[in-house]
Every structure is written in structure tokens, then in C-alpha cells.
Write an enzyme that holds these catalytic residues in place. Structure first.
Site, PDB file in Angstrom:
ATOM      1  N   LYS A 118       0.837  -1.215   0.000  1.00 27.18           N
ATOM      2  CA  LYS A 118       0.000   0.000   0.000  1.00 27.18           C
ATOM      3  C   LYS A 118       0.864   1.254   0.000  1.00 27.18           C
ATOM      4  O   LYS A 118       0.453   2.285  -0.536  1.00 27.18           O
ATOM      5  CB  LYS A 118      -0.957  -0.003   1.190  1.00 27.18           C
ATOM      6  N   LYS A 200      -4.473 -11.493  -6.658  1.00 25.27           N
ATOM      7  CA  LYS A 200      -5.804 -11.680  -6.048  1.00 25.27           C
ATOM      8  C   LYS A 200      -6.808 -10.713  -6.675  1.00 25.27           C
ATOM      9  O   LYS A 200      -6.435  -9.613  -7.104  1.00 25.27           O
ATOM     10  CB  LYS A 200      -5.746 -11.520  -4.523  1.00 25.27           C
ATOM     11  N   LYS A 203     -10.802  -5.132  -4.772  1.00 26.23           N
ATOM     12  CA  LYS A 203     -11.782  -4.043  -4.922  1.00 26.23           C
ATOM     13  C   LYS A 203     -11.180  -2.897  -5.706  1.00 26.23           C
ATOM     14  O   LYS A 203     -11.885  -2.143  -6.357  1.00 26.23           O
ATOM     15  CB  LYS A 203     -12.102  -3.456  -3.536  1.00 26.23           C
TER      16      LYS A 203
HETATM   17  P1  TYM Z   1     -10.913  -6.403   3.092  1.00 22.22           P
HETATM   18  O1  TYM Z   1     -12.052  -5.473   3.136  1.00 22.22           O
HETATM   19  O2  TYM Z   1      -9.744  -6.040   2.250  1.00 22.22           O
HETATM   20  O3  TYM Z   1     -11.349  -7.848   2.660  1.00 22.22           O
HETATM   21  C1  TYM Z   1     -12.437  -8.490   3.298  1.00 22.22           C
HETATM   22  C2  TYM Z   1     -12.230  -9.979   3.343  1.00 22.22           C
HETATM   23  O4  TYM Z   1     -12.175 -10.514   2.012  1.00 22.22           O
HETATM   24  C3  TYM Z   1     -11.035 -11.344   1.882  1.00 22.22           C
HETATM   25  N1  TYM Z   1     -10.574 -11.246   0.476  1.00 22.22           N
HETATM   26  C4  TYM Z   1     -10.454 -12.299  -0.344  1.00 22.22           C
HETATM   27  N2  TYM Z   1     -10.651 -13.625  -0.166  1.00 22.22           N
HETATM   28  C5  TYM Z   1     -10.425 -14.443  -1.217  1.00 22.22           C
HETATM   29  N3  TYM Z   1     -10.029 -13.999  -2.454  1.00 22.22           N
HETATM   30  C6  TYM Z   1      -9.823 -12.670  -2.670  1.00 22.22           C
HETATM   31  N4  TYM Z   1      -9.451 -12.240  -3.873  1.00 22.22           N
HETATM   32  C7  TYM Z   1     -10.029 -11.759  -1.597  1.00 22.22           C
HETATM   33  N5  TYM Z   1      -9.920 -10.408  -1.470  1.00 22.22           N
HETATM   34  C8  TYM Z   1     -10.252 -10.125  -0.191  1.00 22.22           C
HETATM   35  C9  TYM Z   1     -10.019 -10.752   2.856  1.00 22.22           C
HETATM   36  O5  TYM Z   1      -9.040 -11.699   3.211  1.00 22.22           O
HETATM   37  C10 TYM Z   1     -10.909 -10.399   4.014  1.00 22.22           C
HETATM   38  O6  TYM Z   1     -11.158 -11.534   4.816  1.00 22.22           O
HETATM   39  N6  TYM Z   1      -8.118  -6.025   7.118  1.00 22.22           N
HETATM   40  C11 TYM Z   1      -9.323  -6.652   6.678  1.00 22.22           C
HETATM   41  C12 TYM Z   1     -10.554  -6.120   7.398  1.00 22.22           C
HETATM   42  C13 TYM Z   1     -10.470  -6.284   8.863  1.00 22.22           C
HETATM   43  C14 TYM Z   1     -10.457  -7.495   9.594  1.00 22.22           C
HETATM   44  C15 TYM Z   1     -10.353  -7.152  10.950  1.00 22.22           C
HETATM   45  C16 TYM Z   1     -10.546  -8.834   9.201  1.00 22.22           C
HETATM   46  C17 TYM Z   1     -10.373  -5.269   9.780  1.00 22.22           C
HETATM   47  N7  TYM Z   1     -10.298  -5.807  11.028  1.00 22.22           N
HETATM   48  C18 TYM Z   1     -10.299  -8.119  11.969  1.00 22.22           C
HETATM   49  C19 TYM Z   1     -10.501  -9.807  10.221  1.00 22.22           C
HETATM   50  C20 TYM Z   1     -10.362  -9.448  11.571  1.00 22.22           C
HETATM   51  C21 TYM Z   1      -9.401  -6.422   5.188  1.00 22.22           C
HETATM   52  O7  TYM Z   1      -8.486  -5.990   4.584  1.00 22.22           O
HETATM   53  O8  TYM Z   1     -10.524  -6.681   4.602  1.00 22.22           O
END
Ligand code: TYM
Length: 335
Positions: A118, A200, A203
Site C-alpha cells: 500500500k 488476487k 476491490k
Molecule cells: P478487506 O475489506 O480487504 O477484505 C475483506 C475480506 O475478504 C477477503 N478477500 C479475499 N478472499 C479471497 N479472495 C480474494 N481475492 C479476496 N480479497 C479479499 C479478505 O481476506 C478479508 O477476509 N483487514 C481486513 C478487514 C479487517 C479485519 C479485521 C478482518 C479489519 N479488522 C479483523 C478480520 C479481523 C481487510 O483488509 O478486509
């Protein structure tokens, strides 16, 4: 219920309202929550505090937070069975993050892969929050004495840091936090981009054909699958050297609820064009009812606000217990 919740295991997860959710987020994370909410005490959040570590348009962040709440509910997250809430509504997250900062080394935070990625992507805005992101994530998880954290593979390193911080704090101040386990389902841990399947699905991908969004209409979904990158071999089978086809098969299995060998058998003899159309149709069929339910819910803002407020109340009660314990352990004076 209160007694039951003491013995039930705790599950925590969150998604950032930082963009439109992709089918990667859905398959890798949200969909798995539905099974878990039947068995565990679940806390599911909209991580708006994480989202502002990269620049957000305030009005859009507000809109997306509510859209994400409606989407959670439309996917089947049941607010009676779990605490569904907005992270910034429970101030304990920021408070615990501060304490955890004091047991986090700058070196380990700066080595996080996502921080490095990032920082490159947002070179004009490498702020402290970006570096602190995994510590806030650790605070999210540890506040609830969490047993299991269902996430995609990209979050594995952050959860390793969460475990390290819990163990370090417990060693320094005495047993305080449960040390959580990540829950990363093998097949769907990483849904790949449709254009560069070695990356991957994200978004924030700049290529509009790389990601399928949960908000995409049927024609857009079919078009994106039609353009998905494959290979020149014309065999529909999962294999290491066939990343594109394997990714499409994974997506198909996730939406159809079938195994890889069932999918391979079903498509044996198909051309790539027909296969991609079948995957696209399956995804579009599965998303249509979620999309219409999300629209219905968004028209009832009062209902959404009520659910989020009672979710925050439940979360706050659980979080406050851990935070008081932490404040006592570190030596903050209390009457
Ligand atoms: P975020 O919003 O980037 O992603 C949300 C969830 O989606 C999963 N993910 C994927 N899984 C499979 N294939 C993909 N291409 C893919 N892209 C995203 C991510 O692994 C995630 O589970 N930091 C976290 C949000 C968060 C969080 C937490 C998660 C904040 N606090 C505490 C667990 C526990 C995140 O980046 O989510």
C-alpha cells in the site's frame, strides 16, 4: 443465552467499506460467516476506521458503510444471531489499539507485506494509520477474546502479528487475551483476478475487467467472464499451470456448492467459451437475489440503523470487559 455465550466459541471478522465488494470478498469471507453464525458467538464489523488509512471521500464512505451493512444482511448475516456493527461506533477498538501500539515494534509493523504494497500504491500518503493498520486489526480481534477469524489468505500475516501481540502482552502483563486462530478455507482462500489470475481479485484493481463486483448487473458479469484470461490448452481441469481455468473452476464450485472433481466432470468436453458462459450465468443467478434484497434493505434506513445500533451495543458490552482488564493490567489508575 448469557450462559450459552460464555461457553460458545467466539468468531470475529470485518470488511472495509472502502469500495464495492468483489466476489473474492464474498467467497473468501462473507459467505463463510453464514455457517459460523449458527454455531458460534459472532462479531462482524464494517471496518470504517481501517478504510480511512487510504484517502476516502467522506460522503462516499458513509454511503458505502450503509451499503455494506445492507449487503451483509442480504447475504444472510442474521443480526439476531450475531453482533453486526460499525467499527467506529465502538470506541474500545481505538483505545485497545493505543495500548497494543506499545507492545508492537516499529520493525515488525514496517515489514508487513500489505503495508509495503500500500505504501507503494499510495506513495503520496504513507501515513501512520497505514502502518498501524494491523495493530488496529489485532485490537479488533483481541477485544472479543476471539477463537476463530475467518478471512482470505491475504490477511494471514496480519493474524500472525495479532497472535504475536497477544502472546507478548500475556507474557508481559499476565494472561489477558485469548490467542486466536485464523480460519482460511483452502480452496477459496484467494480468488484470483480474471485478467491476471496470479494476482488476487481486488476491490481496487484499475482494470475494470479484473474483478466481478457484487453490484454488477447480469450483462456486465457475463461480459467479464467472457473476457477472463485462460490458456491455449482447451482442457477444463484444475492444475498449477492452468491458473485462469483453475480460478474459474474455484468460483464455479463456490457458487454451485460442488467439488472440483464434480465440476471437472460436468465440463469435460466443453469449449472454453461455453464454460465461461456457464460460470458467468451461475454467478449472475446467485447474485441476483442478493442484489434485490440489498436494494430492498437500503430503502429502509430506519431498520438498518436499528440493527447497527443494537449490534454496537452488544459489541460494546463484550469489548468493555476486555478493555477494563487491559487497563488494570497495564497499571492505569482507577477508583
Ligand atoms: P478487506 O475489506 O480487504 O477484505 C475483506 C475480506 O475478504 C477477503 N478477500 C479475499 N478472499 C479471497 N479472495 C480474494 N481475492 C479476496 N480479497 C479479499 C479478505 O481476506 C478479508 O477476509 N483487514 C481486513 C478487514 C479487517 C479485519 C479485521 C478482518 C479489519 N479488522 C479483523 C478480520 C479481523 C481487510 O483488509 O478486509
Amino acid at each position: 443465552m448469557a450462559q450459552e455465550s460464555q461457553t460458545r466459541k467466539v468468531v470475529y471478522s470485518a470488511v472495509q467499506p472502502s469500495g464495492t465488494l468483489t466476489i473474492g470478498n464474498y467467497i473468501g469471507a462473507v459467505r463463510n460467516w453464514l455457517r459460523l453464525q449458527e454455531e458460534y458467538d459472532c462479531f462482524f464489523a464494517m471496518a470504517d476506521m481501517h478504510a480511512i488509512t487510504v484517502r476516502q471521500e467522506p460522503a462516499e464512505l458513509r454511503r458505502r458503510t450503509l451499503e455494506l451493512a445492507a449487503l451483509y444482511l442480504a447475504c444472510g448475516v442474521d443480526p439476531q444471531k450475531c453482533a453486526l456493527y460499525v467499527q467506529s461506533h465502538v470506541s474500545a477498538h481505538a483505545e485497545l489499539c493505543w495500548v497494543l501500539n506499545t507492545v508492537t515494534y516499529v520493525g515488525e509493523a514496517s515489514r508487513m507485506t500489505q503495508f509495503k504494497d500500500k505504501s507503494q500504491k499510495h506513495a503520496d500518503n504513507i501515513n501512520m494509520g497505514l502502518m498501524d493498520y494491523p495493530v488496529l486489526m489485532a485490537a479488533d480481534v483481541l477485544l472479543y477474546q476471539t477463537d476463530l477469524v475467518p478471512v482470505g489468505a491475504d490477511q494471514k500475516q496480519h493474524l500472525e502479528l495479532t497472535r504475536d501481540l497477544a502472546i507478548r502482552f500475556n507474557n508481559r502483563y499476565g494472561e489477558t487475551f485469548k490467542v486466536p486462530e485464523p480460519l482460511i478455507p483452502k480452496q477459496t482462500a484467494r480468488i484470483g483476478s480474471l485478467q491476471e489470475p496470479e494476482k488476487k481479485m481486488s476491490k481496487s484493481d484499475e482494470n475494470p475487467n479484473a474483478s466481478v463486483f457484487l453490484s454488477d448487473d447480469r450483462d456486465t458479469i457475463l461480459r467479464k467472464f467472457k473476457r477472463a484470461v485462460t490458456d491455449s490448452d482447451n482442457r477444463i481441469a484444475a492444475a498449477e499451470e492452468k491458473l485462469g481455468i483453475t480460478n474459474l473452476l474455484n468460483i464455479y464450485c463456490a457458487f454451485k456448492g460442488c467439488t472440483m472433481s464434480e465440476a471437472e466432470a460436468q465440463f469435460s468436453g466443453f469449449g472454453y467459451g461455453d464454460f465461461k458462459l456457464a460460470v458467468g450465468e451461475t454467478v449472475a443467478d446467485a447474485l441476483a437475489p442478493i442484489q434485490s434484497e440489498q436494494r430492498r434493505l437500503l430503502a429502509d434506513k430506519g431498520y438498518l440503523a436499528e440493527q447497527l445500533s443494537s449490534g454496537a451495543e452488544r459489541a460494546f458490552k463484550a469489548a468493555r470487559k476486555t478493555l477494563s482488564k487491559v487497563y488494570r493490567k497495564v497499571g492505569f489508575w482507577r477508583e
